[in-house]
Design an enzyme around this catalytic site. Sequence first.
Site, PDB file in Angstrom:
ATOM      1  N   GLU A 199       0.937  -1.341   0.014  1.00 45.91           N
ATOM      2  CA  GLU A 199       0.027  -0.185   0.082  1.00 45.91           C
ATOM      3  C   GLU A 199       0.952   1.120  -0.120  1.00 45.91           C
ATOM      4  O   GLU A 199       0.566   2.140  -0.690  1.00 45.91           O
ATOM      5  CB  GLU A 199      -1.051  -0.067   1.149  1.00 45.91           C
ATOM      6  CG  GLU A 199      -1.899   1.390   1.487  1.00 45.91           C
ATOM      7  CD  GLU A 199      -1.962   1.701   2.952  1.00 45.91           C
ATOM      8  OE1 GLU A 199      -1.710   2.569   3.112  1.00 45.91           O
ATOM      9  OE2 GLU A 199      -2.227   0.665   3.545  1.00 45.91           O
ATOM     10  N   GLU A 228       6.525   3.076  11.838  1.00 45.79           N
ATOM     11  CA  GLU A 228       4.821   2.920  11.940  1.00 45.79           C
ATOM     12  C   GLU A 228       4.571   1.796  12.913  1.00 45.79           C
ATOM     13  O   GLU A 228       3.548   1.872  13.766  1.00 45.79           O
ATOM     14  CB  GLU A 228       4.273   2.767  10.950  1.00 45.79           C
ATOM     15  CG  GLU A 228       2.545   2.774  11.215  1.00 45.79           C
ATOM     16  CD  GLU A 228       1.799   2.371   9.704  1.00 45.79           C
ATOM     17  OE1 GLU A 228       0.615   2.310   9.684  1.00 45.79           O
ATOM     18  OE2 GLU A 228       2.356   2.659   8.400  1.00 45.79           O
TER      19      GLU A 228
END
Length: 407
Positions: A53, A130
Amino acid sequence: MLPKFYEHKLENGLEIIAIPMNKGSNVITSNIFYKVGSRNEILGKTGIAHMLEHMNFKSTKNLKEGEFDKIVKSLGGVDNASTGFDYTHYYIKTSSTYLDKTFYLFSEVMANLNLTDDEFQRERKVVYEERLWRVDNNPIGYLYFRLFNNTFIYHPYHWTPIGFKDDILNWTIDDIREFHSIYYQPKNAFLLVAGDIEPNEVFKSAEKYFSEIKNTKELPRFHFNEPELDGDKFIEIKRETQVNIVALAFHIPSFNHEDQIILSALTEMLSSGKSGILKEKLKYQKELVSEIYAYNMELIDKGVYLALAVCNPGIDPHKVEKEIKKILLNFKPTKKLLKKIINNTKLDFITSMESSSSVSNIFGDYFAKGDITPLLNYEENISKLKLQDFENIKKYFEKGVSIILRN
């Protein structure tokens, strides 16, 4: 009432769904969904769907790195993406004038993504950070991740879409390229456009930009059936945290099972606003928790019903766990409460059909999972709810997984 939708399919298998809303705003939300998520990964290479993504906003044959976002902003639009357990979703919200431009961008990414090792290595660091931020350095995020590790053993829902930390450090660019070549094909995707558009314009633009893209590989076939729990499972985790946190998980059927509508109504009763039963009893009456919620996850395969509570200082987390279980197993709604939930749910459903973004998310979720029927029958099924239905679903809460995170 649901807006009417129109479907068309290209020869290469790409599906197109157009949902004209005709609000006079000239706003559309253009989406492309790929039927791939963390469900399609394997141990040792978890998190690749999410990594890909990120890579989809890098360079292509005809776009420099960062140019995708710049073009969208130049059109006055916004774009974003998300990866879930079952699918990956990209969207661009713009004026209907720029339908062609958004389809060009989506087709360029599908057909011509560069996937260079240099871009990959830089983005891997972003994804690793992240993971640290969302999971390892976040007590609730870490608890959530460990909850899935223990609720699903056999099924790939064993991990959340961010993946395991060591896997993120050990992917290669070839892993990413292989995953893209398999799952980012026309036959594994669909376009969905909602807003002020004419269906034929959407279909014509899709033909123009996507009809020449070829499928190159067979899609893998998966068979997953998470075994039933043998009994209750309890895990205690030591972690640096100022408060104790409790999480519970119970296996429930897949998204299109008839009991999902009842489980959704139960969620409204337990967690909706300040009047939710869990908050009313455990936060305000007994003052055991500072925050609590529960919800049903509707997944392609067997899903999970979750409850999570942040304990007040000095409160025994075991007591909170027992209180949550007691509510789930002994909850008896009144006719008045059921009527209120039915009316509120219908109103929320109608309101959710007001914006092109919300319509895209709701329709896209069901199309991506492979069955639109539950959505088409949603209002009717909500109206048919009976008090006895809530007794029938208590079987799902007889065995579960409980995790306590304490310092």
